[in-house]
Scaffold this motif. Structure first.
Motif, PDB file in Angstrom:
ATOM      1  N   GLU A 336       1.292  -0.907  -0.086  1.00 29.19           N
ATOM      2  CA  GLU A 336       0.045  -0.077   0.065  1.00 29.19           C
ATOM      3  C   GLU A 336       0.500   0.949   0.129  1.00 29.19           C
ATOM      4  N   ASN A 337       1.849   1.746   0.934  1.00 24.06           N
ATOM      5  CA  ASN A 337       2.778   2.752   0.874  1.00 24.06           C
ATOM      6  C   ASN A 337       3.579   2.866  -0.098  1.00 24.06           C
ATOM      7  N   ILE A 341       4.426   6.433  -1.814  1.00 23.08           N
ATOM      8  CA  ILE A 341       6.206   6.994  -1.243  1.00 23.08           C
ATOM      9  C   ILE A 341       5.983   7.841  -1.883  1.00 23.08           C
ATOM     10  N   PHE A 342       5.616   7.739  -3.448  1.00 24.11           N
ATOM     11  CA  PHE A 342       6.308   9.087  -5.167  1.00 24.11           C
ATOM     12  C   PHE A 342       5.621  10.164  -4.279  1.00 24.11           C
ATOM     13  N   GLN A 343       4.367  10.496  -3.208  1.00 24.70           N
ATOM     14  CA  GLN A 343       3.839  11.469  -3.861  1.00 24.70           C
ATOM     15  C   GLN A 343       4.546  12.536  -3.147  1.00 24.70           C
ATOM     16  N   SER A 349       6.972   5.093   6.860  1.00 25.98           N
ATOM     17  CA  SER A 349       7.024   4.152   6.832  1.00 25.98           C
ATOM     18  C   SER A 349       6.690   2.847   6.905  1.00 25.98           C
ATOM     19  N   ALA A 350       7.240   1.365   7.600  1.00 21.95           N
ATOM     20  CA  ALA A 350       7.051   0.441   8.214  1.00 21.95           C
ATOM     21  C   ALA A 350       5.787   0.768   9.331  1.00 21.95           C
ATOM     22  N   GLU A 380       9.076  -5.615   0.439  1.00 21.15           N
ATOM     23  CA  GLU A 380       8.650  -6.432   1.461  1.00 21.15           C
ATOM     24  C   GLU A 380       8.628  -6.423   2.644  1.00 21.15           C
ATOM     25  N   ILE A 381       7.898  -5.515   3.895  1.00 22.31           N
ATOM     26  CA  ILE A 381       7.911  -5.772   5.165  1.00 22.31           C
ATOM     27  C   ILE A 381       8.856  -6.441   5.730  1.00 22.31           C
TER      28      ILE A 381
END
Length: 404
Positions: A336-337, A341-343, A349-350, A380-381
């Motif tokens: 989802e993140n 992150i490119f916005q 972060s996690a 991946e987390i």
């Protein structure tokens, strides 16, 4: 106006002279008269046109007028067309009664009463025009309703965008205030501490080693402020389409190698190791300053989120494309993140929100896009993150360009 609505009239008779006489009787500039010599011809015309009314002769060879009327009443397209029957047969045959049973609105006997024919035709033409005008008004109202709904949706969308922009502005101002305050507080504390030592004539606080440490701390705080300001300026340039791109020929491998040397202090402070792999030079035309800015952002993120795990940096070429990879083995980024992150102003972060304006990846993606390239993330987390920058290798570049 109603007179602007052209009315089509259908007359059906197996005798041409009757058709011509009736046409002359009812024809006007605002009407078009269609003639048919048989029921079959009439059916063909009924399928092609929309008629205000139809005048049918009862006695015709083949299909008679009553049978034609029954077919018209059983067809969706023609069932509402007013029908007037005309007949030369005597009244004793009760044709009028049968005509009304077939769905006629009137029945006229030959020889026709000129005034009666004109009057009845005028009535049905006026009714047709009024119905047509009303239908057009309903359609216009429906169109206006749809346009109002579309406008309302647009206004609601604009309102949501404005609300989002206001929230983004407020968040941005809050982040800026916090991030600017941090290096400023450091500088203020350093200044107050030095003033205190000076007031006490404490010369031992200003030995050469301590002065070096003071200058280093000041430089780090000032660089932090400069970076914040540059990030904000870059966002402004991106929004106005004026992000400056000045390509020159250089070796991407050498650029990254030099940058890693400059990052030695940050790498040491992060208590990690960075390995660099590049089998051969990768040369091309890019904006050296901007590409360095992109790699710096990726390295900074890797050091920040890497959890002191080793970081791998790789530069290589695939066909006509140069690639830079920065991989850490830290907290990772959820699916989802990865979309966020490119916005602008995203710093997710996690587990928590971390320091910085959240502009680094946004600016990096815009810089890479201005070069005709792309930047992607694989993560991946709890398994780290791999950022890959792909740049087209251009053998020739322009001396100065502006991103649009």
């Amino acid at each position: 106006m109603l007179s602007n609505i052209q009315a089509k009239l259908l007359i059906v008779d197996d005798l041409p002279e009757n058709l011509l006489a009736l046409e002359a009787l009812i024809k006007r500039e605002d009407r078009t008269v269609y003639k048919a010599l048989s029921a079959d011809e009439a059916l063909s015309l009924l399928l092609q046109h929309e008629f205000a009314m139809a005048i049918l002769d009862v006695q015709m060879p083949g299909m008679n007028g009553f049978e034609l009327a029954e077919l018209m009443r059983g067809t969706e397209k023609t069932k509402n067309i007013p029908i007037i029957f005309v007949s030369a047969a005597g009244r004793e045959l009760n044709y009028a009664f049968k005509g009304y049973e077939s769905g006629a609105v009137d029945f006229l006997h030959k020889p026709l009463d000129i005034h009666a024919v004109k009057s009845k035709v005028n009535v049905f033409v006026d009714l047709y025009r009024q119905s047509k005008a009303m239908k057009q008004q309903v359609e216009a109202l429906e169109q206006a309703r749809r346009e109002q709904e579309a406008l309302l949706q647009q206004l609601q969308s604009t309102q949501l965008e404005l609300e989002q922009a206001v929230r983004m502005r407020d968040d941005f101002m809050s982040i800026v205030a916090h991030e600017v305050r941090t290096p400023l507080n450091g500088l203020i504390l350093e200044t107050q501490l030095r003033k205190m030592h000076l007031a006490r004539d404490n010369a031992s606080a200003f030995t050469l080693d301590k002065m070096h440490a003071m200058v280093d701390r000041d430089e780090r705080q000032i660089k932090s402020l400069i970076r914040l300001i540059e990030d904000m300026l870059d966002v402004s340039r991106i929004r106005t389409g004026k992000l400056s791109i000045r390509p020159s020929h250089f070796d991407l491998v050498q650029l990254v190698s030099n940058l890693l040397q400059n990052f030695a202090q940050q790498i040491e402070a992060a208590e990690t190791e960075v390995s660099f792999t590049a089998a051969e030079p990768v040369e091309g035309h890019w904006d050296e300053f901007r590409i360095e800015q992109v790699v710096s952002n990726l390295l900074t993120n890797a050091l920040r989120y890497g959890g002191r795990s080793p970081i791998q940096v790789r530069v290589y070429r695939v066909d006509d494309e140069a690639r830079i990879e920065v991989q850490d083995h830290g907290i990772g980024i959820s699916a989802e993140n990865q979309k966020r992150i490119f916005q602008q102003f995203e710093r997710v972060s996690a587990k928590t929100v971390v320091a910085g304006l959240g502009l680094g990846l946004f600016i990096s993606e815009q810089i890479v896009a201005a070069h005709g390239g792309s930047i992607v993330v694989e993560s991946e987390i709890n398994e780290g993150a791999l950022f890959r920058v792909c740049l087209p290798i251009q053998e020739n570049g322009t001396s100065d360009a502006t991103s649009e």
